[in-house]
Motif scaffolding. Structure first.
Motif, short mmCIF file in Angstrom:
data_model
loop_
_atom_site.label_atom_id
_atom_site.label_comp_id
_atom_site.label_asym_id
_atom_site.label_seq_id
_atom_site.Cartn_x
_atom_site.Cartn_y
_atom_site.Cartn_z
N ALA A 1 34.00 35.57 6.05
CA ALA A 1 33.15 34.85 7.00
C ALA A 1 32.51 35.83 7.98
O ALA A 1 33.18 36.67 8.57
N HIS A 2 31.19 35.70 8.16
CA HIS A 2 30.47 36.62 9.03
C HIS A 2 29.11 36.04 9.40
O HIS A 2 28.62 35.11 8.74
N THR A 3 28.52 36.58 10.43
CA THR A 3 27.10 36.36 10.70
C THR A 3 26.37 37.63 10.29
O THR A 3 26.96 38.71 10.23
N ASP A 4 25.08 37.51 10.00
CA ASP A 4 24.31 38.69 9.62
C ASP A 4 23.91 39.47 10.87
O ASP A 4 23.60 38.90 11.91
N TYR A 5 23.90 40.80 10.73
CA TYR A 5 23.77 41.69 11.87
C TYR A 5 22.37 41.73 12.45
O TYR A 5 22.19 42.04 13.64
N GLY A 6 21.37 41.46 11.62
CA GLY A 6 20.00 41.78 12.01
C GLY A 6 19.18 40.60 12.45
O GLY A 6 19.65 39.68 13.12
N PHE A 7 17.90 40.61 12.07
CA PHE A 7 16.96 39.57 12.49
C PHE A 7 16.86 38.47 11.45
O PHE A 7 16.97 37.29 11.76
N LEU A 8 16.63 38.86 10.18
CA LEU A 8 16.36 37.87 9.13
C LEU A 8 16.91 38.36 7.80
O LEU A 8 16.87 39.56 7.51
N THR A 9 17.41 37.43 7.01
CA THR A 9 17.91 37.72 5.66
C THR A 9 17.19 36.82 4.67
O THR A 9 17.04 35.62 4.91
N ILE A 10 16.74 37.41 3.55
CA ILE A 10 16.14 36.64 2.45
C ILE A 10 17.01 36.89 1.22
O ILE A 10 17.14 38.03 0.77
N LEU A 11 17.59 35.84 0.67
CA LEU A 11 18.58 35.97 -0.40
C LEU A 11 18.11 35.31 -1.69
O LEU A 11 17.75 34.13 -1.70
N ALA A 12 18.13 36.09 -2.77
CA ALA A 12 18.03 35.52 -4.11
C ALA A 12 19.45 35.42 -4.64
O ALA A 12 20.20 36.41 -4.62
N GLN A 13 19.86 34.24 -5.10
CA GLN A 13 21.19 34.08 -5.67
C GLN A 13 21.07 33.53 -7.08
O GLN A 13 20.20 32.71 -7.37
#
Length: 331
Positions: free
Chosen positions: A207-219
């Protein structure tokens, strides 16, 4: 393959309904025909969920498939070959191969059962999060495909970030001025199949939050992403064909004084198959000051954060996650 698992009760989640993690059509943002409409949809979602799917994003399906193909071919190489470009060999640039358990984002609770490869903009100047990529010799198309994918993600991210700015009643280029030379990471992720009892102490990613501004994920189609809602419940965010999953990170939460939340999430791969994903992360410039926006404060809602720099925040989070950085002073 045996896909029956005993699941730790701490890892239970319920299946999401798409009003909890909504799907936003960003076609009119991409082509410029109705940017404001998309900006308002994104703003509402950032204020309530912090995660959303996007469709009609403009990234060619052929490129996404090629990136997955290169990732799978790389991770299928012998460990000794992958480990020649271990992230520990990249110095402050922090690029290259990350073996299983070498990064743990929630080290007090769990070990991350995953392996990664990180790349960014390939440059000669070496500084924290900047410099040359460590590239494998095989597969032969790895470098051109993944560098093109990184470029496409950067273009898409800038459009989404302009929409976030507009949603906050700011000029579209407000954040772009702090992202002249931003920290970016294109990550490739491989989550091996987990068999037997799956416990919180060892899951795909803690469990975590992302460190930066924005994340774009392809799964890929195997799923496993879980998002924590405002009530503290874990909900599954399953794959939806021809979409990316987007989430905001710590920097946005600070800028907006908690109006937009950086949502806690994790990955638990109980599909019985290897899971692959392609997250792209964008921050600010290394020295960009992250401070609460004036229009997100009031007499009754003063600033909840003291200013910090983007690079210092990210490096501090890396020190907490990587064994080889333990004890390193934050620059």
């Amino acid at each position: 393959m045996n896909t029956t698992h005993a699941i730790d009760p701490r890892l239970s989640s319920r299946y999401t309904s798409f009003d909890e993690v909504p799907v936003i059509d960003i076609g009119s943002l991409v082509d410029g025909s109705d940017i404001e409409k998309v900006a308002q949809e994104i703003g509402r979602t950032c204020a309530t969920v912090g995660f959303f799917y996007i469709r009609n994003h403009g990234v060619p399906r052929s490129l996404i498939d090629a990136a997955y193909s290169q990732a799978q071919a790389f991770f299928n190489l012998p460990f000794e070959e992958k480990n020649r470009i271990n992230i520990t060999n990249s110095g402050p640039t922090l690029r290259g191969y990350i073996p299983t358990f070498a990064e743990n984002v929630d080290p007090e609770k769990s070990r991350d059962f995953k392996e990664c490869f990180d790349l960014g903009l390939d440059e000669t100047h070496v500084a924290p999060f900047f410099g040359p990529n460590l590239m494998p010799e095989r597969p032969v198309d790895f470098k051109p495909v993944l560098e093109r994918y990184h470029s496409e993600m950067l273009l898409l991210a800038r459009k989404l970030i302009s929409a976030i700015a507009l949603s906050l009643n700011l000029p579209a280029d407000y954040f772009a001025k702090l992202q002249q030379h931003p920290i970016t990471v294109q990550r490739l992720l491989h989550y091996p199949a987990q068999e037997g009892e799956v416990r919180e102490e060892e899951i795909g990613i803690g469990a975590h939050t992302d460190y930066g501004f924005l994340t774009i994920l392809a799964q890929d189609a195997n799923g496993g992403l879980q998002v924590q809602n405002k009530e503290g419940e874990w909900i599954s965010a399953p794959p939806i064909e021809n979409t990316f999953v987007v989430n905001i990170g710590d920097l946005v939460q600070t800028f907006t004084n908690d109006l937009y939340k950086s949502t806690v999430h994790r990955v638990i791969n109980t599909s019985g198959q290897a899971r692959y994903s392609l997250p792209f992360f964008i921050d600010m410039d290394y020295d960009a000051v992250v401070d609460v926006l004036q229009n997100c404060t009031s007499e009754d809602n003063p600033a909840r954060y003291t200013p910090y720099t983007s690079g210092q925040h990210k490096f501090r989070r890396y020190v907490n996650s990587y064994a080889h950085l333990k004890g390193t002073q934050v620059a």
